[in-house]
Design a protein around this motif. Structure first.
Motif, mmCIF file in Angstrom:
data_model
loop_
_atom_site.group_PDB
_atom_site.id
_atom_site.type_symbol
_atom_site.label_atom_id
_atom_site.label_comp_id
_atom_site.label_asym_id
_atom_site.label_seq_id
_atom_site.Cartn_x
_atom_site.Cartn_y
_atom_site.Cartn_z
ATOM 1 N N GLU A 167 53.477 -17.049 99.611
ATOM 2 C CA GLU A 167 52.291 -17.091 98.748
ATOM 3 C C GLU A 167 51.039 -17.382 99.563
ATOM 4 O O GLU A 167 49.991 -16.735 99.381
ATOM 5 C CB GLU A 167 52.474 -18.164 97.663
ATOM 6 C CG GLU A 167 53.480 -17.789 96.589
ATOM 7 C CD GLU A 167 53.709 -18.904 95.582
ATOM 8 O OE1 GLU A 167 54.436 -18.667 94.595
ATOM 9 O OE2 GLU A 167 53.175 -20.018 95.786
ATOM 10 N N ILE A 168 51.141 -18.334 100.483
ATOM 11 C CA ILE A 168 49.981 -18.704 101.314
ATOM 12 C C ILE A 168 49.590 -17.553 102.238
ATOM 13 O O ILE A 168 48.410 -17.203 102.368
ATOM 14 C CB ILE A 168 50.302 -19.976 102.128
ATOM 15 C CG1 ILE A 168 50.489 -21.168 101.176
ATOM 16 C CG2 ILE A 168 49.205 -20.259 103.144
ATOM 17 C CD1 ILE A 168 51.060 -22.403 101.849
ATOM 18 N N ARG A 182 51.718 -15.414 93.222
ATOM 19 C CA ARG A 182 52.919 -16.145 92.821
ATOM 20 C C ARG A 182 54.149 -15.311 93.175
ATOM 21 O O ARG A 182 54.205 -14.115 92.867
ATOM 22 C CB ARG A 182 52.913 -16.434 91.316
ATOM 23 C CG ARG A 182 51.772 -17.339 90.859
ATOM 24 C CD ARG A 182 51.849 -18.695 91.509
ATOM 25 N NE ARG A 182 50.816 -19.618 91.046
ATOM 26 C CZ ARG A 182 50.356 -20.634 91.745
ATOM 27 N NH1 ARG A 182 50.833 -20.856 92.970
ATOM 28 N NH2 ARG A 182 49.435 -21.429 91.253
ATOM 29 N N ILE A 183 55.118 -15.948 93.809
ATOM 30 C CA ILE A 183 56.339 -15.262 94.236
ATOM 31 C C ILE A 183 57.539 -15.849 93.500
ATOM 32 O O ILE A 183 57.719 -17.070 93.465
ATOM 33 C CB ILE A 183 56.563 -15.399 95.761
ATOM 34 C CG1 ILE A 183 55.343 -14.887 96.536
ATOM 35 C CG2 ILE A 183 57.831 -14.653 96.172
ATOM 36 C CD1 ILE A 183 55.068 -13.410 96.376
ATOM 37 N N ASN A 186 60.472 -18.008 102.733
ATOM 38 C CA ASN A 186 60.158 -19.186 101.934
ATOM 39 C C ASN A 186 59.056 -18.769 100.961
ATOM 40 O O ASN A 186 57.996 -18.288 101.385
ATOM 41 C CB ASN A 186 59.679 -20.331 102.831
ATOM 42 C CG ASN A 186 59.262 -21.556 102.030
ATOM 43 O OD1 ASN A 186 58.165 -21.597 101.488
ATOM 44 N ND2 ASN A 186 60.136 -22.542 101.964
ATOM 45 N N THR A 187 59.291 -18.919 99.674
ATOM 46 C CA THR A 187 58.352 -18.372 98.687
ATOM 47 C C THR A 187 56.966 -19.010 98.775
ATOM 48 O O THR A 187 55.947 -18.316 98.652
ATOM 49 C CB THR A 187 58.907 -18.525 97.260
ATOM 50 O OG1 THR A 187 59.215 -19.899 97.006
ATOM 51 C CG2 THR A 187 60.161 -17.684 97.073
ATOM 52 N N MET A 188 56.893 -20.315 99.007
ATOM 53 C CA MET A 188 55.581 -20.969 99.097
ATOM 54 C C MET A 188 54.819 -20.492 100.330
ATOM 55 O O MET A 188 53.614 -20.213 100.271
ATOM 56 C CB MET A 188 55.740 -22.485 99.121
ATOM 57 C CG MET A 188 54.409 -23.229 99.067
ATOM 58 S SD MET A 188 54.609 -25.024 98.930
ATOM 59 C CE MET A 188 55.351 -25.147 97.302
ATOM 60 N N GLY A 201 46.047 -15.401 101.915
ATOM 61 C CA GLY A 201 45.097 -15.312 103.017
ATOM 62 C C GLY A 201 44.821 -13.879 103.425
ATOM 63 O O GLY A 201 43.667 -13.499 103.686
ATOM 64 N N GLN A 202 45.864 -13.055 103.467
ATOM 65 C CA GLN A 202 45.685 -11.667 103.887
ATOM 66 C C GLN A 202 44.868 -10.874 102.865
ATOM 67 O O GLN A 202 43.970 -10.101 103.231
ATOM 68 C CB GLN A 202 47.047 -11.003 104.110
ATOM 69 C CG GLN A 202 46.943 -9.613 104.730
ATOM 70 C CD GLN A 202 48.302 -9.051 105.122
ATOM 71 O OE1 GLN A 202 49.332 -9.721 105.005
ATOM 72 N NE2 GLN A 202 48.313 -7.816 105.596
#
Length: 349
Positions: A117-118, A99-100, A112-114, A122-123
């Motif tokens: 988050e993605i 969550r950012i 972009n915060t979303m 993933g990383q």
């Protein structure tokens, strides 16, 4: 010592960070490597200290174990994450979510915060085989704060709700007075005094009892004094409403307190109201209560006092032999900005 960070309220520029440090000092926790960002305080300290901040703090929202700090752009963040070992905080079989949060508009054009988050989810997933992402009920939450064009990322340890303070707003108490200090501010002042559980805390102008209530909730033995009988009775009524008792309530002159010793003093003297200022000017009243408090405190103990900024109370305290520790300023309305000052009694040479 592990590195921690605290997401702070934006209600005041300096009080939230000062409050966290005061809590650690009050409870004897050593801290180092302090770094202050906008609404984020980073430092090294014992993990056990987080529990005390959770219990005591008025202006902290989240406590986390810090994992990395990176410039707020996708390239630098990805590089920092690739160099971070998550194995100590994320085990095989555990699920997580990222969550950012963004403070103000920092890095608004770059991040972009979303999307972040993605990307981070993933990383972290690729770097930690056997883990999984769970958006609704994760075992672990990694929280990132974008502030001062940096990303501070860590493992969330606890959230802190401000709901209980809302329930203790001045107008929600059975005895109300328009000059009553907000519960959050009173709790913060108690913390700034470095009072600890079982210590005796005095408020020589207890008013509606706000500071006594907040001190009692963190385990202090609170004593209140007020020159007006109706205030003392009102304080007792408010204490009873919350199911707590003061160590003592005294109807009397705050300049002539019938006590020999206290461990901390927290107070917000009346400003220019003749019925409650004991027929003294505000500056003389503040000077007198500082002098009375000096006599009651031991060497190394502290008073946290609020007064109009125009009084320059930091100078008043120094003139009486106190060491000025810190001051903070809180805007109230167009004609009043409070100075919240902390003084320590030192050994006279």
């Amino acid at each position: 010592m592990p590195k921690l960070f605290f997401l702070l309220s934006g209600e005041n520029l300096t009080l939230p960070a000062a409050e966290v440090k005061a809590i650690l000092e009050a409870e004897g926790y050593v801290y180092s490597n302090v770094c202050e960002f906008d609404q984020v305080l980073s430092l090294d300290s014992d993990l056990d200290s987080v529990r005390l901040v959770q219990i005591r703090s008025a202006y902290t929202r989240v406590c986390a174990q810090e994992l990395l700090v990176a410039n707020a752009n996708y390239t630098d963040i990805a590089d920092a994450v690739s160099k971070t070992d998550f194995s100590d905080v994320l085990k095989g079989g555990e699920s997580f979510v990222v969550r950012i949060n963004r403070i103000k508009n920092y890095a608004d054009a770059e991040i972009n915060t979303m999307t972040l988050e993605i990307k981070l989810g993933g990383q972290i997933l690729r770097q930690n085989p056997g883990t999984s992402v769970n958006l609704k009920n994760p075992d672990k939450t990694f929280i990132g704060i974008i502030t001062n064009n940096k990303l501070v990322l860590g493992l969330k340890l606890t959230d802190i709700t401000s709901k209980t303070f809302s329930e203790r707003r001045p107008r929600k108490k059975p005895f109300f007075h328009p000059s009553a200090m907000p519960s959050k501010m009173a709790r913060c002042m108690v913390n700034l005094s470095r009072a600890k559980a079982e210590s005796v805390l005095l408020d020589p102008f207890c008013g509606t009892g706000t500071s006594l209530i907040e001190a009692t909730f963190i385990g202090c033995r609170a004593v209140g004094v007020d020159a007006q009988k109706r205030m003392v009775l009102g304080t007792r009524r408010n204490l009873k409403h919350f199911g707590i008792e003061a160590e003592g309530l005294i109807w009397g002159d705050s300049r002539k307190i019938p006590l020999f010793k206290v461990d901390a003093v927290v107070t917000d003297p009346p400003y220019g109201r003749s019925s409650s200022t004991l027929k003294s000017t505000t500056i003389q009243l503040v000077r007198d209560v500082l002098a009375a408090s000096y006599a009651l405190l031991g060497v190394g103990q502290r008073i946290c006092i609020a007064a109009p900024k125009t009084l320059n109370i930091s100078q008043l305290g120094a003139e009486l032999g106190f060491k000025h520790v810190e001051s903070h300023f809180a805007y109230v309305h167009a004609t009043l900005t409070r100075e919240i000052a902390v003084f320590e009694k030192v050994q006279k040479s």
